[in-house]
Design a protein around this motif. Structure first.
Motif, short mmCIF file in Angstrom:
data_model
loop_
_atom_site.label_atom_id
_atom_site.label_comp_id
_atom_site.label_asym_id
_atom_site.label_seq_id
_atom_site.Cartn_x
_atom_site.Cartn_y
_atom_site.Cartn_z
N GLY A 28 30.99 25.81 29.35
CA GLY A 28 32.15 26.09 28.53
C GLY A 28 33.40 25.52 29.16
N PRO A 29 34.50 25.58 28.44
CA PRO A 29 35.74 24.97 28.93
C PRO A 29 36.40 25.79 30.03
N ALA A 30 36.57 25.19 31.18
CA ALA A 30 37.35 25.75 32.29
C ALA A 30 37.04 27.22 32.57
N ARG A 31 35.79 27.52 32.80
CA ARG A 31 35.44 28.91 33.07
C ARG A 31 35.87 29.29 34.47
N ALA B 192 37.18 50.35 50.65
CA ALA B 192 37.26 50.76 52.04
C ALA B 192 36.07 51.57 52.52
N GLY B 193 35.03 51.69 51.71
CA GLY B 193 33.84 52.38 52.15
C GLY B 193 33.05 51.50 53.12
N LYS B 194 31.96 52.02 53.60
CA LYS B 194 31.12 51.22 54.49
C LYS B 194 30.49 50.05 53.73
N GLN B 195 30.09 50.31 52.47
CA GLN B 195 29.54 49.27 51.62
C GLN B 195 30.05 49.49 50.20
N GLU B 196 30.42 48.40 49.56
CA GLU B 196 30.90 48.44 48.17
C GLU B 196 30.18 47.35 47.39
N ALA B 197 29.99 47.57 46.10
CA ALA B 197 29.33 46.58 45.25
C ALA B 197 30.34 46.04 44.24
N LEU B 198 30.34 44.72 44.08
CA LEU B 198 31.20 44.06 43.11
C LEU B 198 30.37 43.13 42.22
N ILE B 199 30.83 42.96 41.02
CA ILE B 199 30.20 42.05 40.08
C ILE B 199 31.13 40.85 39.91
N VAL B 200 30.58 39.65 39.97
CA VAL B 200 31.34 38.44 39.68
C VAL B 200 31.12 38.17 38.19
N GLU B 201 32.20 38.37 37.40
CA GLU B 201 32.11 38.21 35.94
C GLU B 201 32.76 36.91 35.53
N LEU B 202 32.06 36.11 34.75
CA LEU B 202 32.63 34.87 34.23
C LEU B 202 33.62 35.17 33.13
N VAL B 203 34.72 34.43 33.10
CA VAL B 203 35.74 34.56 32.06
C VAL B 203 36.10 33.17 31.57
N ASP B 204 36.59 33.10 30.35
CA ASP B 204 37.03 31.81 29.80
C ASP B 204 38.49 31.56 30.12
#
Length: 131
Positions: free
Chosen positions: A87-90, A119-131
């Motif tokens: 897609g264009p410039a995601r 700031a916890g010992k472990q954290e979870a993040l999601i990498v979400e694509l955006v337009d």
């Protein structure tokens, strides 16, 4: 008809050249991001291990100091081979699942990893694509 086939072949060749240029540009950008990324800190007090879930379902982990700028997390994601060319410039943003929080690169210039609530010992993040 031969002219239309030649035109179609020329368009296909131009598209292949453009795709290769985009791959080369992405590889060069990843190399710059890798060179700019600071060394991963040792596990211990004042660090957080971030588990990143990538758009393709893959996962990777890296530690950051709580005082590191959140931009360093974006810089780390920049070093990964993400398929952002669909897609264009995601682009992408970072998000936590629960509670739902979203970080955009443009709005976190002055935010630290710890200041973002990571700031916890472990954290979870999601990498979400955006337009």
């Amino acid at each position: 008809e031969a002219g239309s086939e030649a035109a179609a072949a020329a368009v296909e060749a131009a598209a292949a050249v453009e795709a290769e240029r985009q791959r080369a540009d992405a590889a060069a950008a990843r190399a710059v991001a890798v060179a700019a990324l600071s060394a991963e800190p040792a596990e211990g007090v004042g660090t957080v291990s971030l588990l990143l879930r990538l758009p393709d379902g893959a996962r990777c982990t890296r530690r950051f100091v709580h005082g590191s700028p959140l931009a360093a997390v974006f810089a780390f994601v920049d070093t990964l081979e993400l398929n952002l060319t669909v897609g264009p410039a995601r682009g992408y943003r970072l998000a936590s699942q629960f509670p739902r929080r979203v970080w955009e690169r443009s709005s976190c210039a002055d935010t630290s990893v710890g200041g973002a609530g990571l700031a916890g010992k472990q954290e979870a993040l999601i990498v979400e694509l955006v337009d």
